[in-house]
Design an enzyme around this catalytic site. Structure first.
Site: not given
Lengths: 222, 227
Positions: A57-59
């Site tokens: 997940t890119e966060n």
């Protein structure tokens, strides 16, 4: 006759969950995968333990688990859609620049995204309708489209008014150029690339019927 | 110079009108709400704010925008279901928006802290967000030149600081903290816990104290006093 219909693999168009199931089945064991917000998130429901898929997940996390429920909910543990999630054994956390280096650096095997349009050469439009009064918001869409080794799109083939979203050239603002490798729709799966668009399989219709709907020359899977 | 300060008000007191302020957080995770509230109280205006979003609901950055303190937002995802204060200012033409793809935003912040004068990236090539920017064909693909984003001040949130200013974060709340801490001239950190020097495993320090100027404890534990 038989050759013309040989690639039809379902008697009916696929629903969202059936499509998600198909995408999940097509992900190679051991892959590192990013699932975009919306319909692509459904894919996680159909990944099996045997596939040993690691979700990014890119966060800032690898090894993301299912959505958190009840007491599992932790405000410091969310996904890119800002939904509380869980961590699996072997998870890792990293800052945003590292997270996007994972993407841009080509380390992710597959990312699955939604789309407004995909072009014959795999251009993707999924971030902005281009409406003059719309506030533009891009998030990580351009980074995902550019970075992953394979970009799968999930969408309905037609808009509500019956126009094909697979087009010769995108009319919506682009997210990435020539980045999409496969398009999963309710009516067919398309393989896109520099050599044009190939229909891998159809659902509830024939190759010819798909060709009628899509305004570009399609090839049959060999 | 590293300072430990008792109140969030004192921690942000030096922020001037016209400053560029980086604010950590992705959604609510890692957002330094108390520092943002203090920034609101201190009255600084004409700010350029760097954040992933442009405020949500009726708290934090959203209120700063509502009160007209923010002249310009540099962010990747301003439009959300509850970004009504930004939406109103934007439609009224009262706030400037520099929209940056999220990974470019992160890398531009990182570049500032790392002393990089700019970099070429494939992200955004061929899109409206790359218009007017230099492009080159490098390493087998078209790439776009992007420049660093510097800031006068960073306001970030971490889990713990020791007395050397070394920081550890918690889960996905880490997000922009480490890169913003490095990119700003002055970094203010709110932490839940201040621990004695030596009690953080050096192998696990995420942000070394060299990047940190001001630490303020908000809620949480004072383990030094407990000990």
């Amino acid at each position: 006759m038989s050759t013309e219909t040989s690639i039809q693999t379902s008697a009916k168009p696929l629903g969202r969950d059936e499509l998600a199931q198909l995408v999940a089945r097509d992900i190679a064991p051991g892959s590192f995968v990013n699932l975009g917000i919306g319909q692509p998130t459904l894919v996680s429901n159909y990944l099996t333990e045997e596939q040993n898929i690691t979700l990014h997940t890119e966060n800032g996390m690898l090894g993301m688990g299912p959505a958190a429920e009840g007491e599992e909910i932790d405000g410091d543990l969310i996904n890119a859609g800002k939904i509380p999630v869980t961590e699996l054994p072997g998870a890792s956390y990293f800052h945003h620049a590292d997270s996007f280096a994972i993407m841009r650096g080509g380390h992710l095997d597959i990312c699955v995204l939604g789309a407004f349009q995909v072009s014959a050469t795999g251009d993707l439009a999924n971030w902005h309708t281009g409406a003059p009064d719309a506030i533009p918001a891009v998030g990580g869409a351009m980074d995902l489209a550019t970075g992953a080794k394979d970009v799968f799109v999930m969408m309905t083939l037609l808009t509500r008014d019956g126009t094909s979203k697979l087009v010769e050239a995108c009319t919506y603002p682009l997210t990435g150029v020539g980045c999409v490798t496969r398009v999963y729709t309710d009516k067919a799966v398309f393989l896109t690339g520099p050599d044009g668009v190939t229909v891998r399989e159809t659902f509830g219709c024939s190759f010819e019927e798909i060709q009628e709907l899509v305004p570009l020359a399609l090839k049959r899977a060999e | 110079m590293l300072n430990f300060i008792d109140t969030v008000g004192e921690a942000v007191a030096g922020i001037q009108d016209g400053s560029t302020v980086m604010i950590g957080g992705f959604g609510n995770a890692g957002q330094p709400f108390e520092l943002i509230d203090a920034l609101m109280e201190c009255g600084a205006k004409d700010l350029t704010v760097v954040n992933n979003n442009a405020g949500q609901g009726d708290q934090g950055l959203a209120l700063l925008i509502k009160e007209g303190r923010v002249r310009k937002m540099i962010c990747s995802f301003p439009r959300q279901s509850d970004s009504w204060h930004f939406d109103a200012k934007f439609h009224a033409g009262e706030i400037e928006l520099e929209l940056v793809p999220q990974g470019n935003l992160a890398e531009r912040i990182r570049a500032a802290g790392a002393g990089i004068g700019g970099f070429f990236t494939p992200t955004g090539y061929g899109t409206t967000l790359a218009e007017g920017k230099e492009t080159r064909f490098l390493d087998g693909k078209w790439q776009v030149f992007e420049t660093p984003i510097h800031a006068d001040v960073a306001l970030i949130k971490a889990l713990k600081a020791d007395r050397k200013g070394n920081l550890v974060y918690r889960k996905t709340a880490r997000n922009f903290g480490p890169i913003m801490a490095a990119a700003a001239k002055h970094t203010v950190v709110q932490v839940s816990e201040i621990v004695p020097t030596g009690s953080l495993d050096p192998e696990n320090v995420v942000t070394p104290g060299i990047y940190v100027n001001t630490v303020v404890r908000v809620g949480g534990l004072d383990t030094e006093k407990v000990a």
